[in-house]
Scaffold this motif. Sequence first.
Motif, mmCIF file in Angstrom:
data_model
loop_
_atom_site.group_PDB
_atom_site.id
_atom_site.type_symbol
_atom_site.label_atom_id
_atom_site.label_comp_id
_atom_site.label_asym_id
_atom_site.label_seq_id
_atom_site.Cartn_x
_atom_site.Cartn_y
_atom_site.Cartn_z
ATOM 1 N N HIS A 71 0.820 -1.211 0.000
ATOM 2 C CA HIS A 71 0.000 0.000 0.000
ATOM 3 C C HIS A 71 0.855 1.263 0.000
ATOM 4 C CE1 HIS A 71 -3.201 -2.748 0.829
ATOM 5 N NE2 HIS A 71 -4.087 -1.776 0.921
ATOM 6 N N LEU A 72 0.446 2.199 -0.828
ATOM 7 C CA LEU A 72 1.031 3.528 -0.851
ATOM 8 C C LEU A 72 -0.060 4.476 -0.359
ATOM 9 C CD1 LEU A 72 2.725 3.308 -4.353
ATOM 10 C CD2 LEU A 72 3.888 3.303 -2.137
ATOM 11 N N VAL A 74 -1.883 7.979 0.305
ATOM 12 C CA VAL A 74 -2.001 9.286 -0.342
ATOM 13 C C VAL A 74 -3.081 10.098 0.375
ATOM 14 C CG1 VAL A 74 -1.228 8.387 -2.568
ATOM 15 C CG2 VAL A 74 -3.679 8.457 -2.064
ATOM 16 N N ILE A 77 -6.624 10.712 -3.339
ATOM 17 C CA ILE A 77 -6.503 9.544 -4.218
ATOM 18 C C ILE A 77 -6.734 9.889 -5.685
ATOM 19 C CG2 ILE A 77 -8.889 8.699 -4.003
ATOM 20 C CD1 ILE A 77 -7.302 5.874 -3.603
ATOM 21 N N ALA A 80 -3.519 11.662 -6.913
ATOM 22 C CA ALA A 80 -2.424 10.695 -7.012
ATOM 23 C C ALA A 80 -2.632 9.777 -8.214
ATOM 24 C CB ALA A 80 -2.328 9.872 -5.729
ATOM 25 N N ARG A 81 -3.867 9.336 -8.410
ATOM 26 C CA ARG A 81 -4.179 8.485 -9.567
ATOM 27 C C ARG A 81 -3.871 9.227 -10.862
ATOM 28 N NH1 ARG A 81 -8.333 7.810 -13.181
ATOM 29 N NH2 ARG A 81 -8.449 5.687 -14.016
ATOM 30 N N SER A 126 -5.575 0.852 -7.708
ATOM 31 C CA SER A 126 -4.457 -0.087 -7.748
ATOM 32 C C SER A 126 -3.784 -0.102 -9.118
ATOM 33 C CB SER A 126 -4.936 -1.493 -7.375
ATOM 34 O OG SER A 126 -6.005 -1.890 -8.207
ATOM 35 N N TRP A 135 0.372 -2.931 -6.388
ATOM 36 C CA TRP A 135 0.387 -1.786 -5.490
ATOM 37 C C TRP A 135 -1.034 -1.268 -5.319
ATOM 38 C CZ3 TRP A 135 4.704 -0.322 -3.005
ATOM 39 C CH2 TRP A 135 5.920 -0.790 -3.488
ATOM 40 N N LEU A 137 -3.141 2.077 -3.847
ATOM 41 C CA LEU A 137 -3.193 3.415 -3.260
ATOM 42 C C LEU A 137 -4.319 3.412 -2.249
ATOM 43 C CD1 LEU A 137 -3.072 5.630 -6.481
ATOM 44 C CD2 LEU A 137 -1.150 4.892 -5.065
ATOM 45 N N GLU A 139 -6.336 6.136 0.423
ATOM 46 C CA GLU A 139 -6.466 7.535 0.825
ATOM 47 C C GLU A 139 -6.625 7.650 2.338
ATOM 48 O OE1 GLU A 139 -8.681 10.984 -1.311
ATOM 49 O OE2 GLU A 139 -10.111 10.018 0.046
#
Length: 147
Positions: A71-72, A74, A77, A80-81, A126, A135, A137, A139
């Motif tokens: 998981h990253l 953010v 979201i 970031a996406r 993802s 990975w 993401l 939020e």
Amino acid sequence: MDLKLEVLVIPVSDVDRAKAFYEKLGFRPDADFPVGDSFRVVQVTPPGSEASIIFGNGVSAAAPGSAQGMHLIVTDIEAARAELLARGADVSEVWHDADGVFHHAGTENRVAGPHPDRADYGSFASFTDPDGNEWTLQEIVTRAPGR
């Protein structure tokens, strides 16, 4: 005692391709240590992260693409996406889990769009690297108490 996560080792089939992919996404290149033909260590760090990832030749016995559930975090979201898409990642649409607690493995229980209340820990997107390492993401604007 403090135990801090420093490095995740991920298995890849082509070190140069993986390095180019992560650097294109904005991961900071920290190290590239080739030690002959059978051992090479590459370390990159996601933007804003204290933890890094390592991949290379001879650093993992796992099958390339088998790393899942990383998981990253953010704070936005959708932004970031959009940035990851602009950098070449094939990022899923934003989704949340129907149960609202975390998310199930795979795509089970996914509901399109961010969490209806935009609750922290509840919205995801993802993507995978060229080998299929997954990975997610997630939020989070305000962390849970004690975090």
